[in-house]
Every structure is written in structure tokens, then in C-alpha cells.
Design a protein around this motif. Structure first.
Motif, PDB file in Angstrom:
ATOM      1  N   ASN A   1       0.819  -1.213   0.000  1.00 15.40           N
ATOM      2  CA  ASN A   1       0.000   0.000   0.000  1.00 15.40           C
ATOM      3  C   ASN A   1       0.849   1.258   0.000  1.00 15.40           C
ATOM      4  OD1 ASN A   1      -2.449  -1.346  -0.020  1.00 15.40           O
ATOM      5  ND2 ASN A   1      -2.576  -1.474   2.204  1.00 15.40           N
ATOM      6  N   SER A   2       2.012   1.170   0.630  1.00 13.77           N
ATOM      7  CA  SER A   2       2.870   2.361   0.710  1.00 13.77           C
ATOM      8  C   SER A   2       3.829   2.483  -0.461  1.00 13.77           C
ATOM      9  CB  SER A   2       3.698   2.326   2.004  1.00 13.77           C
ATOM     10  OG  SER A   2       2.876   2.574   3.105  1.00 13.77           O
ATOM     11  N   LEU A   3       4.255   1.365  -1.018  1.00 11.71           N
ATOM     12  CA  LEU A   3       5.399   1.404  -1.933  1.00 11.71           C
ATOM     13  C   LEU A   3       5.067   1.053  -3.383  1.00 11.71           C
ATOM     14  CD1 LEU A   3       7.978  -0.283   0.519  1.00 11.71           C
ATOM     15  CD2 LEU A   3       7.660   2.161   0.103  1.00 11.71           C
ATOM     16  N   SER A   4       3.791   0.789  -3.650  1.00 10.62           N
ATOM     17  CA  SER A   4       3.420   0.438  -5.032  1.00 10.62           C
ATOM     18  C   SER A   4       3.446   1.656  -5.938  1.00 10.62           C
ATOM     19  CB  SER A   4       2.004  -0.141  -5.075  1.00 10.62           C
ATOM     20  OG  SER A   4       2.010  -1.444  -4.608  1.00 10.62           O
TER      21      SER A   4
ATOM     22  N   ILE B   1      12.182  -0.087  -1.335  1.00 13.61           N
ATOM     23  CA  ILE B   1      12.347   1.348  -1.621  1.00 13.61           C
ATOM     24  C   ILE B   1      12.696   1.576  -3.088  1.00 13.61           C
ATOM     25  CG2 ILE B   1      13.767   3.396  -1.093  1.00 13.61           C
ATOM     26  CD1 ILE B   1      11.983   2.524   1.240  1.00 13.61           C
ATOM     27  N   THR B   2      13.569   0.732  -3.623  1.00 12.70           N
ATOM     28  CA  THR B   2      14.089   0.978  -4.968  1.00 12.70           C
ATOM     29  C   THR B   2      13.270   0.229  -6.022  1.00 12.70           C
ATOM     30  OG1 THR B   2      15.582  -0.896  -4.844  1.00 12.70           O
ATOM     31  CG2 THR B   2      16.417   1.207  -4.033  1.00 12.70           C
ATOM     32  N   LEU B   3      13.493   0.588  -7.275  1.00 11.21           N
ATOM     33  CA  LEU B   3      12.868  -0.153  -8.365  1.00 11.21           C
ATOM     34  C   LEU B   3      13.767  -1.322  -8.772  1.00 11.21           C
ATOM     35  CD1 LEU B   3      10.737  -0.534 -10.591  1.00 11.21           C
ATOM     36  CD2 LEU B   3      11.973   1.140 -11.965  1.00 11.21           C
ATOM     37  N   SER B   4      15.000  -1.011  -9.113  1.00 12.26           N
ATOM     38  CA  SER B   4      15.928  -2.064  -9.552  1.00 12.26           C
ATOM     39  C   SER B   4      16.159  -3.087  -8.456  1.00 12.26           C
ATOM     40  CB  SER B   4      17.287  -1.452  -9.912  1.00 12.26           C
ATOM     41  OG  SER B   4      17.194  -0.682 -11.073  1.00 12.26           O
ATOM     42  N   ARG B   5      16.346  -4.311  -8.869  1.00 18.42           N
ATOM     43  CA  ARG B   5      16.719  -5.326  -7.870  1.00 18.42           C
ATOM     44  C   ARG B   5      17.551  -6.421  -8.520  1.00 18.42           C
ATOM     45  NH1 ARG B   5      13.248  -9.136  -5.862  1.00 18.42           N
ATOM     46  NH2 ARG B   5      13.376  -8.077  -3.887  1.00 18.42           N
ATOM     47  N   ARG B   6      18.604  -6.817  -7.819  1.00 17.04           N
ATOM     48  CA  ARG B   6      19.489  -7.861  -8.284  1.00 17.04           C
ATOM     49  C   ARG B   6      18.855  -9.231  -8.070  1.00 17.04           C
ATOM     50  NH1 ARG B   6      25.019  -6.231  -8.289  1.00 17.04           N
ATOM     51  NH2 ARG B   6      25.651  -8.304  -7.669  1.00 17.04           N
ATOM     52  N   PHE B   7      19.473 -10.231  -8.633  1.00 21.10           N
ATOM     53  CA  PHE B   7      18.990 -11.610  -8.517  1.00 21.10           C
ATOM     54  C   PHE B   7      19.631 -12.220  -7.257  1.00 21.10           C
ATOM     55  CE2 PHE B   7      18.316 -15.651 -11.386  1.00 21.10           C
ATOM     56  CZ  PHE B   7      17.402 -16.140 -10.458  1.00 21.10           C
ATOM     57  N   HIS B   8      19.262 -11.658  -6.095  1.00 16.01           N
ATOM     58  CA  HIS B   8      19.809 -12.156  -4.821  1.00 16.01           C
ATOM     59  C   HIS B   8      19.442 -13.621  -4.579  1.00 16.01           C
ATOM     60  CE1 HIS B   8      21.299  -8.407  -3.274  1.00 16.01           C
ATOM     61  NE2 HIS B   8      20.124  -7.832  -3.150  1.00 16.01           N
ATOM     62  N   ALA B   9      18.252 -14.003  -5.012  1.00 19.85           N
ATOM     63  CA  ALA B   9      17.717 -15.310  -4.617  1.00 19.85           C
ATOM     64  C   ALA B   9      18.605 -16.458  -5.079  1.00 19.85           C
ATOM     65  CB  ALA B   9      16.299 -15.483  -5.174  1.00 19.85           C
TER      66      ALA B   9
ATOM     67  N   ILE C   1      17.600   9.891  -5.349  1.00 17.92           N
ATOM     68  CA  ILE C   1      16.540  10.887  -5.234  1.00 17.92           C
ATOM     69  C   ILE C   1      16.049  10.979  -3.796  1.00 17.92           C
ATOM     70  CG2 ILE C   1      14.136  11.318  -5.894  1.00 17.92           C
ATOM     71  CD1 ILE C   1      14.885  10.769  -8.745  1.00 17.92           C
ATOM     72  N   LEU C   2      15.886   9.840  -3.145  1.00 24.78           N
ATOM     73  CA  LEU C   2      15.434   9.865  -1.750  1.00 24.78           C
ATOM     74  C   LEU C   2      16.444  10.603  -0.864  1.00 24.78           C
ATOM     75  CD1 LEU C   2      13.467   9.075   0.468  1.00 24.78           C
ATOM     76  CD2 LEU C   2      14.522   6.804   0.554  1.00 24.78           C
ATOM     77  N   CYS C   3      17.723  10.346  -1.065  1.00 19.67           N
ATOM     78  CA  CYS C   3      18.754  11.012  -0.249  1.00 19.67           C
ATOM     79  C   CYS C   3      18.766  12.517  -0.454  1.00 19.67           C
ATOM     80  CB  CYS C   3      20.141  10.480  -0.610  1.00 19.67           C
ATOM     81  SG  CYS C   3      20.441   8.835   0.000  1.00 19.67           S
TER      82      CYS C   3
ATOM     83  N   VAL D   1       7.910   8.167   0.775  1.00 21.54           N
ATOM     84  CA  VAL D   1       8.730   7.583   1.853  1.00 21.54           C
ATOM     85  C   VAL D   1       9.199   8.676   2.812  1.00 21.54           C
ATOM     86  CG1 VAL D   1      10.955   6.471   2.341  1.00 21.54           C
ATOM     87  CG2 VAL D   1       9.465   5.561   0.539  1.00 21.54           C
ATOM     88  N   ALA D   2       9.573   9.826   2.239  1.00 22.42           N
ATOM     89  CA  ALA D   2      10.118  10.918   3.058  1.00 22.42           C
ATOM     90  C   ALA D   2       9.034  11.665   3.834  1.00 22.42           C
ATOM     91  CB  ALA D   2      10.890  11.885   2.176  1.00 22.42           C
TER      92      ALA D   2
END
Lengths: 496, 496
Positions: free
Chosen positions: A335-338, A362-370, B166-168, B207-208
Motif C-alpha cells: 500500500n505504501s510502496l506500489s 524502496i528501490t525499483l531495480s533489484r538484483r537476482f539475490h535469490a 533521489i530519496l537522499c 517515503v520521506a
């Protein structure tokens, strides 16, 4: 159109030519393997002076023409390695370990090789679906209730760090509360933590728009082992309510950074729940240890919290950065981050059948951590992962035993996991603080080991965290001998 | 103590044994090199269905005992690869490319190999000092004024993504303004952006602690090429001031996500400066292209802004995630984001002689991003880096030319960099939207190319971003043929 069709790429170097990639990557593998083989020859803590690199590389511009890999690796050896504090050195005992393993390295190679950006399901379904799998697997190893798992009614997500996990849950909890009571009450919201809570809580609260007046830092005591007291929490909440404030978020910690204190989740949630306070558990370091049945009791009460996070890069062999956050109700985050701009709209998302993890962070990009976590879990298996952690705990116990046998030293807080807090013991606190600071300085200057200090209730404490991937009993034993020798030296120098 | 000294590690597997590391990492190098070699055999866009992975891996727990690397790589091939949308495929034209290179891979290997956490100078001086070097080098390539460089009066930092940058800056600007006017004015602050600004601005503002009432989204027009109009900004600011609001932050974009529009920095800062508005430039994608002198003019006016960020993983061959943020006055960030708990105190920090990048970002932990950028710059040299970008721009021009020659299509916005916005042209907008959506669906379903759409002022637009590391002219040409063929097919099916 034929005239356009000619091949016009010949003059351009290929940024990825598979065979050149192969040759060069093999060389770097050997470089790193050799680095590991020889790691004990380096001082653990880098001994360079501020500004050393610029003095060695004064060029104000990047080179115009290519340098060979050989030349680059030579520069890495000459200029970078001396400025590295060797987190993989067996005598690195500072902070919390940047827990690493061969499997994590292989996982990172695969992640880097595929080089996908898995912000939503469509952008690489495997990133999302493997993540859903591994957070459930890890949750199961921790015996988290089904309410935190995708196979139950909750779910988990891999973020970079605990700082992000705390910021996300804080924002989710904030907005959930504000929807209930109105945005005009923003300045009345209160976040609770102990004076031992990691600094990232305060930073996150600040980023999320809260001032110091919205943060209650509850004092802990030595007699309660630096844990957050449910009774103190109750009093603080009561007082805030009487003053027109609105409690909404509590951060409890399993294994604080300073002393590995454990906040009692059961009693704390009993205090928080009547006030509908979001309870987040920061188990950044110690959470992973709870995969061992004999340590699982530290998580008792977790069934009543809203969210819990741990860094798999601290004690789960997975290399920074990789923080796992589980939530009972992920919709608070969503609800907050979409966000759903046209360029990210797609049929899979519209169908509602898929998870888009961009809306959990928080961010859009995301690495393949899994894939890293998956390779770690498959390469070692649950039994070995528990053995690794037990081995670290056993070595910490050994160190603790050795400290106990030397009358000049004392333990400052009970050892719960792989960390020991100790100091040279003097009757006078000021003198003790000075002497222990001197001792730590000598240890780190020696290049033979690296530890850090903390200050608890005015007392300077030396922390040793045993969790290095190459740390063996002999390192721990010889490090204790080093501490003893340097203590002797410092006391002689100070005329004691 | 002798009895404690016996070696008791034999029963434990080594998480890092250098020779096992070497053997296994070599195998993974070959696996990835083979993946690149065969990448064209895969459908660009993954064709799996939601939930495919769980159907294939129904196990609810991680394995108890180790699996061999061979078995794991087999599982990667069987279960992961089909769920990968192949961002490295030469016909991947969606979003912005996850710009990668062999050098970036080698740099990531080194980063992963050293596995340090460079939150402050002490924790690995090389991480901080190499970062200061590479952000200056990149700034110099971009001809940023000295006021943004460490060698001048400013400085840069590597973060994960533009969302963080941008957030920072938003938080830094917010607090700077609130210190001036008082925290009680929080709800009166206003952020400005255009309706083409990336969604991360809205998310960061949220967020801010800002609500929709604090965000002014200024409408752009086709006639002004979807750029933010200085005049519209002036009117919005005026109106806000009259209504008791306080303007404090403007996000301008160089190369918007939808159409690569360029906001005019000079005129915009002229409007913003009298009101002491912090101007941030989001040059996430297009910023890197400005290392080419013939494209540098898009940054004109940058000398007047407060901060600028770009993603080196979008067009600078550096693999996600790596965002470079430069600031004229880094103290604004440090004032908002600094923390100094006892366990991070150290003599180097206390001396004031070093940079602690933890105070320039949201999170504490930070990877060794700088070594990746350094290896990229040294491996290719400035000349080749410019050639790579020019090659992408040339291929985009070629695609643009081919679109122009086909009367059934039209270009929707001017091409500034490596992206082309086009569509099948119909007199009726609704019909055009339906037909282009159908066409895009066919393209992506074919597995032969992957593009995405955007919607600009109600118009459905197909976007093709040409920046893949393996993309050559022949791919662009054959992709255009594919588009033409599928357009034919769609029109026949719809009876046109």
C-alpha cells in the motif's frame, strides 16, 4: 532497405565476447583463489593513511585507451589490496562478519552473469519465483510460523540491508496508522526502541519524516542484560498516550550490535498488541543462528510480531548485501510502496496472479539475490549450515572460557551467539576505559587481528565476533595469546 | 590452556577452501560463457506461466545434505533459465538495458572476492578512496563543473539506484529547508516534477513523509516535446507561494523513461534559484551518453543545479546496481544521514580527514561498487566507451530511419539518444492504441524480441531501447523486419 543492411559493427570492440569473457574471467578466478590462499600474509586491518590512493594514482582522468587485464590486476595488487581491510582474513573479528562462502561467490557469479533486473515478475519470472522459494525455505529452517511464509498467509522479500527492511516496515506501519487516524496526526506518532537498538532505526525514522520528538529510546540496564524491558515499554507507552502521542512502531532486537542482547519478544508483544503497535524484529546478525534448534528459543514470541528481518550476509554464508524480511501482512508495504507507471504495466501484473517485488522495497531495480541464497542452501544443505554456525558458537565459547581463566580480564555481557564482550578489568572505570582503548589500539595496529569496541553505559568494551569463513580454532587461540601479550605490554608501558 | 589448543575443526566443511573455490568458480565461468555463446537460442522474454517454479520445485524445505555443483547447474538450466527474461540477449529492447560488459563482470568478481563492507573509511580505505577517484573520473568525462568533484568543492558517491539518490537528496533538501523555516512547516513543503518524471520521485517523496498535497506534477505537452516547461514551473511556484506553500525541491530529467525527453536545465534553474529550490537532475539513462561531446549539450545548465545522478548500469557498461550521484554540497546529505554510534567510532573518522560514505546514503552496508567502475574504465578506456555509446545511438538512428521509410508507422517523439518511440499510425486514437497493443503482444510472444510500451497523453507507444551489449546492426535490422511482418499479420487478423 538493402543499403542499410550492411554490417557496420566491425570497428567496435565487443563489450561481451563469450570467449574473451571466458579467458579473462578464468584469470580473475585464479587471482581471487590466490588471494584467499595467501590472505594470512596481509595485515587484517589496512594500515594505509588517509589519501594514500590519490597519492599513488594522481591521474585526473580515466585512461583514453584500454589497459590489459594483467596490468589492471597488477594495479589491484599494488593500489587496492593495501587499502583493503581483509574481511575474509581468519583473524577479522570486527563488526559482524561479512559472511561469505564459495557457494555465495558462485551464486553471485550466476546473478552477475544473467544480469537481469527483477523489479517485477515479467522482467524475469525466475527472480521473483526463486525468491519466493528461498525466503520460504529459510523461514522454514527458522521455524517461523506459516503466517510469515508464502506457503501460509504472509511472505518474504530479499532486500539489500536491514536499514532498508526497517525503513520499509516503518513507512508501511506509518501509513497504515495514518489511514486510520488521519494524516494530520503525523507529528503525534511514536516509534519505540531501546538504547541498544541499531542506529539504523533512528536513521530510518528520520528519513521517514520523524523528528527526535517522535522517537522513544528506552534505557536498558546491565541487570536486565541490556534487553528492552517490557515494563519500561509499558510505562513509556502509557506516558505518551497521556500526552496525546500515538504509539505505532516498536523495533525489538535479537542480538544487538553492542552486546548481542536479546529483547524478549513474547512479553514485549504482549505490551504492544493492545495498542496496535507494529512490532518489527531486527535479527540482523543473530537471526541466522536460530536455524540451530538449541538457539531457536531466542525467537520465542516471534509468532506475535508483524515482521522480522535478518541479514543472510552476516551469519548465513551469503555475502553482502542480502537481507531477508518476512511479513505477516505484506499488503501494508504494498500500500505504501506500489507504483504503476504505464511503462511497467503488463498483463501478468494486471492479472493479480504474480508478485512484483518492486512494491515491497524502496528501490525499483533489484538484483537476482535469490540465486545466491539458493546455491548456498543447495551446496551445503541444512546440516552443514547448522554445523558452520555451531562451529562459530563453539569457538566463541572457547574464547569466553579463555577470558574467564585470566583474572586480569572480565566478560562484560553474557555470550549468546558467536560474539564475546570483554575487557581488562580495573576498579576505576576511567582507567579501565583508557587501558582497554590502548589495548585495542595495539591489537589493531599489530595487523594480526582486527576487533572493534563499543561503549555500554559508559564502559569501553572490546568486542570479538567469531564468524569468519576461514577462522579456525588455532586462530582464535593465537588471537587470545596476542591479546594477553599486548595487555601485558600496555600495562608495562603504563607502569601498572 | 594446552588442552583447549587442540585442533577441533576437522569435521567441519570449509566454506572457503581456496582450491575448491578455484575449481568450482572455473566451472561457473564456463557455464556463463556458454550461456552467452548460446543466448540467441532462448526466447528473449521468458514464456513461463505464473507459479511455474513451485510446480517444478515443490519441496517445502532446503535439502538436508549437499548437492554437487553439477547438479546445481543442471537445476539452473532446467528451472531458472526458462524463467529468465534474457536482458543480455541482443534483441532485448525493453526498459533501459542492464548495461553489462566483461569488464563489469570481472569487477563484480573482484568486489565479491574481497567481500568487504565499506561503510566507513576504516572498514576498507580502498573502497572509499577508489570511489572518490572513479566518481571524479566519470564526472570529468561528463565535463561536470569542478564544483561537483572531490578535486573541486563537491563530491560524488556510488549508490545502488536512482531511487536511492533521489530519496537522499530529497531528505537532505527537506531538512536543510526545515532547519531554516522550522519543522512545523513540514506539511507546507512542495516538490516539483513533470508528468514525465520517473515514478521513483513520487515514491521517494512518499517515503520521506510527503502526501500528494506536497507534490506538484506539472503537465507537459507534445509541442514542447514532453519537456518540463520553465514557464509552467514559474506559474506553479507562484501559485503555491500565494497559497502559503514553500517550494523546496525540483527533479528535472535528462532522458525521461517514456520518451527520452530532456528538461531544459538552464531555464529551469533560472526559475528555481530565486526561491532557493534544490534542483536535482535525474539523468539515470541518458547521462552516460553525455560523455560524447556531440551529446554533452543536453547537460547544459548543469552548472546551476545542486545534484545530478545517473545509473552507470544503464548505459555505462557497469551492470546493476550502480548509480552515481554528484553533489555540490555533500554536507546537506551528511547533516541528514550521519550516525555515529560507539561501535563505528574510530580515530580516522574523528580526525575529520576521511569520507565515511555511510553518511551519504540510506543504508549502512555498502558493496565495493567502485572497483567495478574502475575496471570498466581501465579495460576499455574513454575512447572505446564513447564508441560503444555512439554505436548504440547509430543503431537507434538506423531504426528510426527504417520506421520513417514505412508509411504505416510514425515516430511519436524525437530520438535524442538510443531509444526510439514509434507506433502504427491510424487516424483514430482508440483504434491505434488497440492495434499497437496487439502488435507489441505479437512481438513479445514471438520470443524473438522484447520491447515495452508506454502511454503518452493517452497514446499507446512502442519503445525500443538499443543498448544491449551483444546487439549488432543485423539484430536491429532483423527486428525491424519482424515488426513489419507482425504488423502485417495483426492488420490482416483485424481485417484492415
Amino acid at each position: 532497405m538493402g543499403s542499410i543492411e550492411h554490417e557496420n559493427d566491425n570497428h567496435v570492440i565487443d563489450p561481451i565476447d563469450p570467449e574473451e569473457f571466458r579467458t579473462q574471467a578464468h584469470k580473475v578466478v585464479d587471482f581471487i583463489a590466490d588471494y584467499y590462499k595467501n590472505i594470512e600474509q596481509y595485515p587484517v586491518l589496512s594500515q594505509v593513511y588517509p589519501g594514500y590512493l590519490r597519492k599513488n594514482i594522481p591521474e585526473e582522468s580515466a585512461p583514453n585507451v584500454p589497459e590489459s587485464l594483467e596490468q589492471i590486476l597488477q594495479d589491484v595488487t599494488r593500489f587496492v589490496v593495501p587499502g583493503i581491510t581483509h574481511w575474509q582474513h581468519p583473524n577479522f573479528y570486527a563488526y559482524f562478519s561479512a559472511s561469505k562462502s564459495t557457494a555465495a561467490f558462485l551464486g553471485e557469479m550466476l546473478s552477475s552473469g544473467f544480469n537481469v533486473n527483477g523489479f517485477n515478475w515479467l522482467s524475469s519470472p525466475a527472480v521473483t519465483e526463486l525468491e519466493m522459494l528461498v525466503v520460504d525455505w529459510l523461514g522454514e529452517m527458522l521455524k517461523l510460523p506459516k503466517s510469515f511464509l508464502f506457503s501460509g498467509s504472509g511472505g518474504g522479500v530479499l532486500q539489500g540491508t536491514t536499514c532498508e527492511a526497517i525503513l520499509c516496515t516503518l513507512v508501511g506501519a506509518r501509513d497504515q496508522k495514518l489511514r486510520e487516524i488521519g494524516r494530520d496526526k503525523f507529528s503525534k506518532l511514536v516509534v519505540y526502541a531501546s538504547d541498544q537498538t541499531h542506529m539504523c532505526l533512528k536513521k530510518a525514522a528520520h528519513v521517514a519524516g520523524f523528528g527526535d520528538e517522535n522517537l522513544r529510546v528506552i534505557e536498558t540496564t546491565k541487570s536486565e542484560l541490556y534487553a528492552l524491558s517490557p515494563n519500561s515499554l509499558r510505562i513509556a507507552i502509557q506516558s505518551d498516550i497521556e500526552n496525546g502521542f500515538i504509539p505505532f512502531y516498536l523495533c525489538a532486537t535479537i542480538g544487538t550490535t553492542s552486546t548481542n542482547a536479546v529483547d524478549p519478544l513474547g512479553p514485549l508483544t504482549a505490551v504492544a498488541q493492545p495498542h496496535k503497535i507494529w512490532v518489527h524484529v531486527d535479527a540482523a546478525y543473530a537471526g541466522s543462528a536460530c536455524i540451530c534448534p538449541e538457539l531457536r528459543h531466542f525467537l520465542n514470541g516471534v509468532e506475535n510480531v508483524n515482521s522480522i528481518s535478518l541479514n543472510t550476509h552476516k551469519q548465513f554464508f551469503s555475502a553482502p548485501d542480502c537481507c531477508c524480511l518476512w511479513l505477516k501482512d505484506p499488503s501494508a508495504l504494498k500500500n505504501s510502496l506500489s507504483t504503476n507507471p504505464p511503462y511497467l504495466r503488463n498483463a501478468a501484473t494486471d492479472s493479480g496472479e504474480v508478485v512484483d517485488f518492486k512494491d515491497w522495497q524502496i528501490t525499483l531495480s533489484r538484483r537476482f539475490h535469490a540465486i545466491k541464497l539458493w546455491v548456498v542452501m543447495k551446496s551445503y544443505g541444512q546440516e552443514n549450515l547448522r554445523s558452520f554456525i555451531r562451529h562459530h558458537v563453539e569457538m566463541a565459547k572457547l574464547f569466553e572460557e579463555m577470558v574467564k581463566r585470566d583474572q586480569r580480564f572480565e566478560l562484560v555481557a553474557p555470550r549468546n551467539f558467536g560474539m564475546v564482550c570483554f575487557r581488562l578489568s580495573f576498579w576505576d572505570v576511567d582507567m579501565s576505559n583508557v587501558m582497554n582503548a590502548r589495548l585495542l589500539e595495539e591489537i589493531n595496529k599489530s595487523g594480526k587481528a582486527f576487533m572493534i569496541h563499543t561503549v555500554v553505559k559508559g564502559v569501553f568494551v572490546i568486542r570479538i565476533t567469531i564468524g569468519g569463513m576461514m577462522t579456525k580454532e588455532r586462530h582464535v587461540v593465537s588471537t587470545w595469546k596476542l591479546v594477553q601479550e599486548l595487555a601485558e605490554k600496555v600495562m608495562v608501558m603504563e607502569g601498572i
